[in-house]
Design an enzyme around this catalytic site. Structure first.
Site, PDB file in Angstrom:
ATOM      1  N   LEU A  56       0.439   9.002   0.042  1.00 12.65           N
ATOM      2  CA  LEU A  56       0.813   7.627  -0.275  1.00 12.65           C
ATOM      3  C   LEU A  56       0.958   7.528  -1.789  1.00 12.65           C
ATOM      4  CD1 LEU A  56      -1.602   5.470   1.947  1.00 12.65           C
ATOM      5  CD2 LEU A  56       0.837   5.875   2.337  1.00 12.65           C
ATOM      6  N   ASP A  57       1.850   6.661  -2.258  1.00 16.85           N
ATOM      7  CA  ASP A  57       1.969   6.413  -3.694  1.00 16.85           C
ATOM      8  C   ASP A  57       0.621   5.977  -4.265  1.00 16.85           C
ATOM      9  OD1 ASP A  57       4.654   6.942  -3.544  1.00 16.85           O
ATOM     10  OD2 ASP A  57       5.300   4.851  -3.690  1.00 16.85           O
ATOM     11  N   ARG A  58       0.411   6.226  -5.522  1.00 18.79           N
ATOM     12  CA  ARG A  58      -0.847   5.848  -6.183  1.00 18.79           C
ATOM     13  C   ARG A  58      -1.207   4.384  -5.956  1.00 18.79           C
ATOM     14  NH1 ARG A  58      -0.609   5.666 -12.507  1.00 18.79           N
ATOM     15  NH2 ARG A  58       0.613   3.844 -11.906  1.00 18.79           N
TER      16      ARG A  58
END
Length: 214
Positions: A56-58
């Site tokens: 997942l994106d940060r």
């Protein structure tokens, strides 16, 4: 640090574990020394068998699966690659968005403006997102819409770019929203709410849910 697994564990068995990832932490390490703190490094200190499956994106929160066996990694990774998993996200987007629809526009990396991605109708790699409006409300006097997002493909930044392309960027998105939309919330309002796939051993359908924090 040591209680990260205890605090965020949703499910665990011999083959995989499901984590509720907080916003603001990377899934895997970045390239520089200051970006080594990440979910997988925290988990490896507690459970050395942890293996990566997806990311997942940060700034995105929600469901993240890690393997605990090579078979678990192979089986679940294959399901992601072959689009046999079912994923739904929730987001809060700018403006008054009504109804439901499908966004079918390729999303590609923009080498001139890293780390941005752009919608590029001329590209031949498909990116497909289904969206559905859930509710309308206001934040600081600005109209916003809560939406359910279902990515059919899994391109980097796909949901964020697709909502920007639709004219309704995700609130708090420091990459794709306007400055006014960014400051409406202290975080990116994108959350991986639900994930289902076939168990690597039993092949039964397993489904996991992580409550939306915004």
């Amino acid at each position: 640090m040591s209680n990260f697994l205890t605090e965020h564990l949703i499910h665990r068995d011999e083959d995989f574990m499901v984590i509720a990832k907080p916003a603001g932490i990377l899934t895997v390490p970045g390239k520089t020394e200051d970006l080594q703190d990440c979910v997988i490094n925290r988990l490896l200190k507690i459970e050395p068998k942890t293996l990566l499956i997806h990311r997942l994106d940060r700034d995105t929160s929600g469901i993240l699966v890690f393997a605990l066996s090579r078979w678990g990694q192979k089986s679940i990774s294959r399901q992601f690659q072959e689009r046999q998993t079912s994923k739904t996200y929730q987001a809060v987007v700018a403006g008054h968005l009504v109804g439901q629809g499908t966004i079918d526009v390729p999303v590609v990396y923009d080498p001139e403006h890293p780390p941005l991605h752009i919608a590029d109708p001329q590209n031949n790699k498909p990116a497909l997102t289904e969206w559905q409006s859930i509710e309308h409300f206001e934040i600081q006097g600005q109209a916003v819409t809560r939406v359910k997002l279902t990515p059919i493909t899994g391109r980097s930044h796909q949901l964020r770019v697709h909502m920007q392309f639709l004219g309704h960027p995700i609130i708090g998105d420091t990459l794709y929203a306007t400055p006014e939309q960014q400051i409406l919330m202290p975080r990116l309002c994108l959350h991986a709410e639900q994930l289902s796939f076939h168990h690597p051993k039993t092949e039964e359908d397993v489904q996991f849910y992580c409550p939306v924090p915004f």
